[in-house]
Structure formats: C-alpha cells, structure tokens
Scaffold this motif. Structure first.
Motif, short mmCIF file in Angstrom:
data_model
loop_
_atom_site.label_atom_id
_atom_site.label_comp_id
_atom_site.label_asym_id
_atom_site.label_seq_id
_atom_site.Cartn_x
_atom_site.Cartn_y
_atom_site.Cartn_z
N ASN A 68 0.85 -1.19 0.00
CA ASN A 68 0.00 0.00 0.00
C ASN A 68 0.89 1.24 0.00
N THR A 69 0.77 2.05 -1.02
CA THR A 69 1.53 3.29 -1.12
C THR A 69 0.55 4.45 -0.99
N LYS A 70 0.84 5.36 -0.07
CA LYS A 70 -0.09 6.45 0.21
C LYS A 70 0.66 7.69 0.63
N LEU A 71 -0.09 8.78 0.76
CA LEU A 71 0.44 10.00 1.35
C LEU A 71 0.03 10.04 2.83
N SER A 72 0.98 10.33 3.68
CA SER A 72 0.68 10.43 5.11
C SER A 72 -0.08 11.71 5.39
N TYR A 73 -0.50 11.87 6.66
CA TYR A 73 -1.25 13.07 7.05
C TYR A 73 -0.45 14.35 6.80
N ASP A 74 0.89 14.25 6.78
CA ASP A 74 1.71 15.44 6.54
C ASP A 74 2.37 15.42 5.16
N GLY A 75 1.71 14.77 4.22
CA GLY A 75 2.11 14.87 2.81
C GLY A 75 3.35 14.11 2.41
N LYS A 76 3.74 13.09 3.18
CA LYS A 76 4.93 12.31 2.84
C LYS A 76 4.51 10.97 2.24
N ILE A 77 5.31 10.49 1.29
CA ILE A 77 4.98 9.24 0.62
C ILE A 77 5.40 8.06 1.50
N GLU A 78 4.48 7.12 1.69
CA GLU A 78 4.73 5.95 2.52
C GLU A 78 4.37 4.68 1.76
N PHE A 79 5.23 3.68 1.88
CA PHE A 79 4.92 2.35 1.34
C PHE A 79 4.89 1.36 2.50
N GLU A 80 3.88 0.48 2.50
CA GLU A 80 3.77 -0.55 3.54
C GLU A 80 3.67 -1.92 2.89
N ASP A 81 4.52 -2.81 3.33
CA ASP A 81 4.48 -4.20 2.90
C ASP A 81 3.41 -4.91 3.74
N ILE A 82 2.29 -5.24 3.13
CA ILE A 82 1.15 -5.78 3.86
C ILE A 82 1.42 -7.16 4.45
N ASN A 83 2.25 -7.93 3.76
CA ASN A 83 2.44 -9.34 4.14
C ASN A 83 3.73 -9.60 4.92
N SER A 84 4.37 -8.55 5.42
CA SER A 84 5.61 -8.75 6.14
C SER A 84 5.74 -7.72 7.25
N THR A 85 6.36 -8.12 8.35
CA THR A 85 6.62 -7.17 9.43
C THR A 85 8.00 -6.52 9.28
N ASN A 86 8.81 -7.07 8.36
CA ASN A 86 10.15 -6.53 8.11
C ASN A 86 10.43 -6.63 6.62
N THR A 87 9.99 -5.63 5.90
CA THR A 87 10.03 -5.71 4.44
C THR A 87 11.45 -5.78 3.87
#
Length: 728
Positions: free
Chosen positions: A541-560
């Motif tokens: 999931n790639t999104k913009l945070s509440y303060d306008g920063k780009i974030e990527f999250e690996d949904i299937n791992s706790t340590n991408t």
C-alpha cells in the motif's frame, strides 16, 4: 302585550341556562387555569397560543443544543489551561537544561520529567465527556491521540444551533489543535555539522606537528579557515574553494548553485552568497542567513506562513590542483561526460586531519570535501556512497519494519497545504525546472528515477517519463525506455496521462506496482494496467501520510525486504543551461523539479504544527545532551536544546491561539444561552397572557355570577308565589 305563563317560564329557563353556562365556563377556567378548552372557544387565542407553543419548543431545543455545546467548550477551555501549564513547565525545564552547566545525569533527570509531561499532554488530548472525545472532530468515539502521538480523528467542526440559520462552533478538532497552521510563523532551518577553524587548529599547514586550539568558525573567519590549505600563502587571486548549494526557496522554486571563493574572502561573504541563491538583493532580503554558536548555518525565511524552505551544501577544495585542472570544481573539463555532477566529489576525503597527516585512504586523498548536513539516510542505488552528506535528494526512504517513508512533505505551492492523492504533481513541483528543451512552464520531458528493491528483494531501476499528450503521454520503464508502460488517466477515454495532469495517486500507483513486483503483463494495455494495480494493492500500500509524505507498507511482512528511492533525474546536476532565447545568457541551472526524500537541513521552526512530533524533538534534544545540533555526536536529527526552546515557544503560541478561539466560542455560547433563556421566559409570559386564566379575576367573576344567579333564583321564587289577588 299580555305576558303569559309560558312566556314567563321560557324566559326564566333561557336566562337560567345562560347563567349556568357562564358559571360552568368560569369554573372550567379556574379548574384548568386556561381561558379556552377548544379552538372553537376562541380562534384568536388558540392560534396565538399554538404559534407561541412552537416558539417555546424551538427555544427549548436551541437551549438544549447550546447547553450541550457549552459543556464541551468549557471542558475544552479547562483542558487547554492544563496544556498551557504543562508547556510552561516544559519551558522552565528547558531553561534549566540550556545553561550548559548540567551533568549528563542532570539532563537525564530533566528529560525524564519532560517525558512525564509528554504523557500528561497525551492524556489531556484524549479527554472525554460521557464517553465522547472532545478533540476528535466529529469522530467522537475515536481516541484522538495514539501512543505514538499520531492524530486519528478528523477535522470536522461541531456546531450548536442558536436560531434560524444561526450556528456556533463549540469544539476544537485535533486536526486544528495538533496539526494546525500558524501563518505568522517564519520557517527556520539549520545545518547540523559543527564547523571549526582549520587554520586555528593547524597554525602552520606545512607542519603537522604544530597544533593550536579548537575555535568555532564565525562570520569574520576566512574561507581558508573553513576549508584549510597545504601551504602558508593566503591566495587572493584564485577561487579554489567551491560550495555546492541545493535547496528550495519559500516560493517553492528549487535551485542548485555553485559558489567559488578565494582564501581571503570571509565567511560573511559565503553567507551573503547563500542569501543571493535564495533571492536576496541589496534592496530586499527574502532570507536571513547566519551562523550559530557552533558555526552551523541557520536560514530564516522572511516570508511568513511558508513551509517550503530547504537547504543543503557541500564544500570542496582540491589541495593538489595544478594550473590546468581543479578537482574541487565539478564543472572542470577533467570530468568529461560526467561534468557538472556532484558525484565527481565522491572520491574525496572528509577528514582534514587525515589529509594533514597523510593517512587518507580515499581514492583522491588531496580532495577535501566538507559536509555541512549529515543524516542516517542511505544513498540511492548506484549513487555516490563514499561521502554520507554529499547527496541532497538521491537517498533511500527511511525503513521502519514493514514501512518505508519519505521525509519531505509534498506541499502545494499556492496554498501551502499538504498534497492529497488527488493533488496534481504539477501543483507541487517547480515546473520552471520541468524541462530542458523549452522555457514553457510544464513538466513535459521531466524524468523521475525510482530505484531500490521490491518486496521479494529483487532490484529495480525505473525511469518515469512525464510527457504531454502530444508526445504520447506519461510512461514508466524498467529497461531504460525500451519497454514503456503507459500511466493511464481515469477519464473516458482512457489514455496515457498528460504530464501536468498526473495526480499523486497515479504516481503512487506506479510506485506500488514496482515495489510489489506487479508490472502490467502487457505494455500499453489498459486492462493489464488496471489488473497490475489491483494485484499490487493485495501486497503493498503506497499512500500520502497526514503530513504529505509518501509511505509504502508491505502488507504481508513485518520486516520488508523492499527499499525505495525516488528523485528527479537532474538531482546533483550543477551544470548551467542556456535559456534558449538567443541572447547568450545562462539563466538557470538544471536543478530538480521534485524532491521526495532529502539529506537536508533540520527544521527548527515551521508554520505547520505537528504537536507531538515537536514535543518528541524537544525531549530528544535534552536526551542527546546537545545545546546545538551536532551530527558528529549521536542523533543526527537532534535540533539542540537552544532550538528546542524556540520550538516550545511556538507550540505555546499555537495553543494560546487555539485557546483564544475556544474562549471566544464559549463566550458566544454563554451569551446565546442567556439570550435564549430570556426569550424563553418572555415567550412563555406572552403565551400566558393569551391562554392562562387570571385566577383572581376569574374568582371575582365567579362570585359576581353566583350572586347574580342567586338573585335571579330569589326573584323567580318570589314571582312564582304571586296569586291573582296580587295583580288586583
């Protein structure tokens, strides 16, 4: 006319009935307290009573709404009093910490007290009334502040109804309180590497055994003091010291500039040159540039309310240069095809001591490279890596478990607001730097680089080409442009998106596809493109945070395993471009249109408030024991205790401003409540005058009617006893 008995008795019955009716009516009024019992009794009284009943009901609803809002406002007022008291205690503790006379143990104790106040502030932030949180906006069942200080509510206003088309806000949302904006605040940033005079430390640059003292660089110091030398001649002819500045002006315009200076020029001249790079003129200053007590460069924006200011600088001196080549000048012809690139300095030495003592292991041991800004960020794949502070924006996103986060907020130039997924990237970018082929303000022909590893650990090196529809629309490629995948719009017909119309959502779709290894199965196929986006969303999931920063999250791992860096292809380029207008002038450098992640100056003050992030920075300044920022001594993000004092003042001013607002709201609600109560009483009094019986008057009337009725009965009795003799 002769009065007959029938006429007599008929008249008596009629009058008796009327008297009974009047007595009955008066008794009903006395018993019920009302003038009428039915609308037919008196239409005028009934209609006025119904109208006033409706008004009383409406006033009751208004009163209830106002009382409810007033309770929230008053509780908010009380809570913000506690906020101000806690911040005042923080400032007192920081003043103690800033004296410079505390031991590390004393500073630890102060930091512990500050952490306790931080915990108290979080508890205050989660204040609730009857299970409803007062700082969550309209999401009153959502706990506004999580343990890590992130706001989880919304920005909605809650309002009381004070009458027809009249409303009054009674809450302060956490969005305003914890993430608000102070348009009067001027952004202030600082470098974080202390600067000491090399000539004070080595009074004789030709004899390493002669050592002096540590002296901090000041505005009166010479450039030779800052950058060193290998002889004892102060060269007043050759500009052999080169400074490479990258940054963003308060207008959002990016710049890259090389400043070359002589031995005998002063640090103040360098500071003035930095100011000119930002746009200072002899008659107008747009920034203030100065040195702090550790010789670090501090830049203050003179424009209020802008959050765009940024700064990075590297210095370079070739201590073995000959008459033909200067290794410290990235524009020197010796660099051939790589001319103008900051990467040319990657082989230099950052420790002047090693140069003096001849123990440097750098590939170019006589090229001294001075860092002014340092961070823990890793360079992008394939970027210069020997010198940590060399790069400005070709750096990897910060990793935290399953998440990768950029550190540069995407801010809309016109409004200073954080970008959202629907924001066009052209609204944030410096589009004046968006092309090398034309002077038109457009992103057409701008190229972005996306490098790193996907969630499976496979390396990628992606080229994103921003094009207008005339040139086929925007695309991305994993093989240097041999196979281009169109980046589609969401309109009908579906076509490759025009460069200036691309949104952050479309850009982040590309990032998510690449980072999850889900590339469209076919190039230029809409179905394959949409399918790749959908498949990618199941993995990352790639999104913009509440303060306008780009974030990527690996949904299937706790340590991408993933890593990401994204930057403009012009990053680190200090070449000068001719503007193409035929006058022979060289108006602009090839600087970046975008900055996503950077090794940049630390932010001391900003118009945008992130309350608990700022509180954390304040406390970490004490925990690091540093009065001023010092990247050479632990935490490279530490702003220093002196700057923490400025930051707590800004937070106090912000809370005071919000407190003033809720105070005004409370006063407005109190006045509205008083007015509503007065209107309610007046309306009820008016209603009473229409419908309620005057008991004294009714009892007097009852007495009169009773006496009349008794007199009538007495008369009837006497008349009924008369015989014919009485008439003779």
């Amino acid at each position: 006319m002769r009065v007959t008995s029938s006429m007599y008795y008929k008249n008596i019955n009629t009058e008796s009935s009327r008297a009974n009716e009047r007595l009955f009516d008066v008794n009903k009024q006395i018993a019920s307290g009302l003038k009428i019992q039915h609308a037919s009794d008196d239409v005028n009284v009934f209609s006025n009573t119904m109208r006033l009943d409706n008004e009383i009901t409406a006033l009751g609803q208004i009163k209830k709404s106002t009382e409810s809002g007033s309770k929230i406002a008053n509780q908010t007022d009380t809570t913000l009093n506690d906020f101000e008291d806690s911040l005042s205690q923080m400032k007192s503790l920081l003043n103690r910490a800033a004296t410079g006379t505390n031991s590390n143990a004393s500073l630890d104790a102060i930091a512990k007290e500050l952490r306790g106040l931080e915990s108290h502030l979080k508890n205050l932030s989660n204040t609730s009334i009857n299970g409803q949180y007062i700082f969550s906006g309209s999401a009153t069942d959502t706990k506004p502040i999580s343990d890590n200080g992130i706001y989880n509510g919304n920005s909605a206003s809650m309002k009381s109804f004070l009458g027809s088309n009249v409303q009054q806000q009674y809450n302060i949302s956490g969005s305003e309180l914890f993430l608000g904006e102070e348009i009067l605040t001027k952004k202030e940033i600082t470098t974080n590497v202390p600067q000491y005079s090399l000539s004070a430390k080595y009074p004789d640059f030709t004899d390493k055994t002669k050592t002096g003292t540590d002296e901090v660089i000041t505005a009166n110091s010479k450039i030779r003091d800052l950058m060193g030398d290998v002889d004892n001649d102060i060269d007043s002819t050759n500009a052999k010291h080169h400074f490479y500045i990258s940054g963003i002006k308060s207008s959002g315009e990016s710049f890259s500039q090389q400043i070359s200076m002589r031995d005998d020029e002063s640090m103040q001249s360098l500071l003035d040159g930095i100011g000119k790079a930002y746009g200072n003129t002899p008659s107008l200053s747009v920034v203030n540039v100065s040195l702090n007590s550790l010789g670090e460069i501090v830049i203050e924006d003179k424009l209020k309310g802008s959050s765009k200011l940024d700064f990075h600088m590297v210095g370079a001196t070739d201590l073995s240069r000959d008459a033909f080549h200067d290794g410290g000048d990235v524009g020197d012809g010796m660099y051939g095809a790589n001319i103008g690139k900051i990467d040319n300095l990657d082989g230099g030495e950052t420790d002047f001591n090693k140069i003096i003592y001849g123990v440097s292991t750098a590939s170019n041991p006589k090229l001294f490279v001075k860092e002014f800004v340092k961070s823990d960020l890793s360079p992008a794949s394939g970027a210069a890596s020997n010198i940590g502070g060399l790069l400005y924006d070709r750096t990897q996103f910060e990793k935290n478990g399953a998440k990768l986060s950029s550190n540069v907020s995407q801010i809309v130039k016109g409004s200073n607001a954080f970008a959202s997924p629907s924001t066009k990237i052209s609204e944030v970018a410096d589009i004046s730097k968006g092309t090398t082929t034309t002077d038109d303000d457009t992103l057409n022909f701008t190229q972005l680089k996306l490098a790193g590893k996907d969630v499976y650990g496979s390396a990628f090196n992606v080229q994103i080409d921003l094009r207008d529809t005339v040139n086929g629309g925007s695309t991305f490629s994993l093989d240097g442009g041999n196979t281009n995948y169109s980046i589609y719009n969401t309109q009908t017909p579906r076509t490759a998106i025009n460069a200036d119309d691309m949104t952050y959502k479309q850009l982040m779709d590309v990032v998510n596809m690449v980072a999850t290894g889900n590339i469209p199965s076919l190039a230029n196929d809409i179905t394959a493109y949409d399918s790749a986006i959908e498949n990618a969303s199941l993995i990352g999931n790639t999104k913009l945070s509440y303060d306008g920063k780009i974030e990527f999250e690996d949904i299937n791992s706790t340590n991408t395993k993933a890593s990401i860096s994204m930057f403009d292809s012009n990053s680190g380029n200090f070449n000068i471009n001719n503007d193409g207008n035929g006058d022979g002038t060289t108006d602009k450098t090839t600087s970046s249109a975008f900055t996503f992640n950077s090794n940049s100056a630390l932010v001391i003050r900003d118009s945008k408030t992130d309350f608990f992030q700022s509180i954390d920075k304040i406390i970490k300044a004490v925990e690091s024991y540093d009065i001023q920022p010092d990247a050479l001594n632990g935490d490279k993000k530490n702003i220093g205790i002196q700057n923490a004092l400025k930051l707590v003042d800004d937070l106090s001013n912000h809370i005071y401003g919000v407190h003033s607002k809720i105070g005004a709201q409370s006063n407005a609600l109190a006045k509205a409540l008083d007015r509503t109560s007065t209107l309610e009483i007046s309306t009820m009094t008016l209603r009473s005058s229409f419908i309620d019986t005057d008991q004294a008057e009714s009892y007097l009337k009852l007495t009169q009617l009773s006496n009349n009725y008794q007199a009538m009965l007495s008369t009837v009795a006497k008349i009924s006893k008369l015989s014919l003799v009485n008439y003779l």
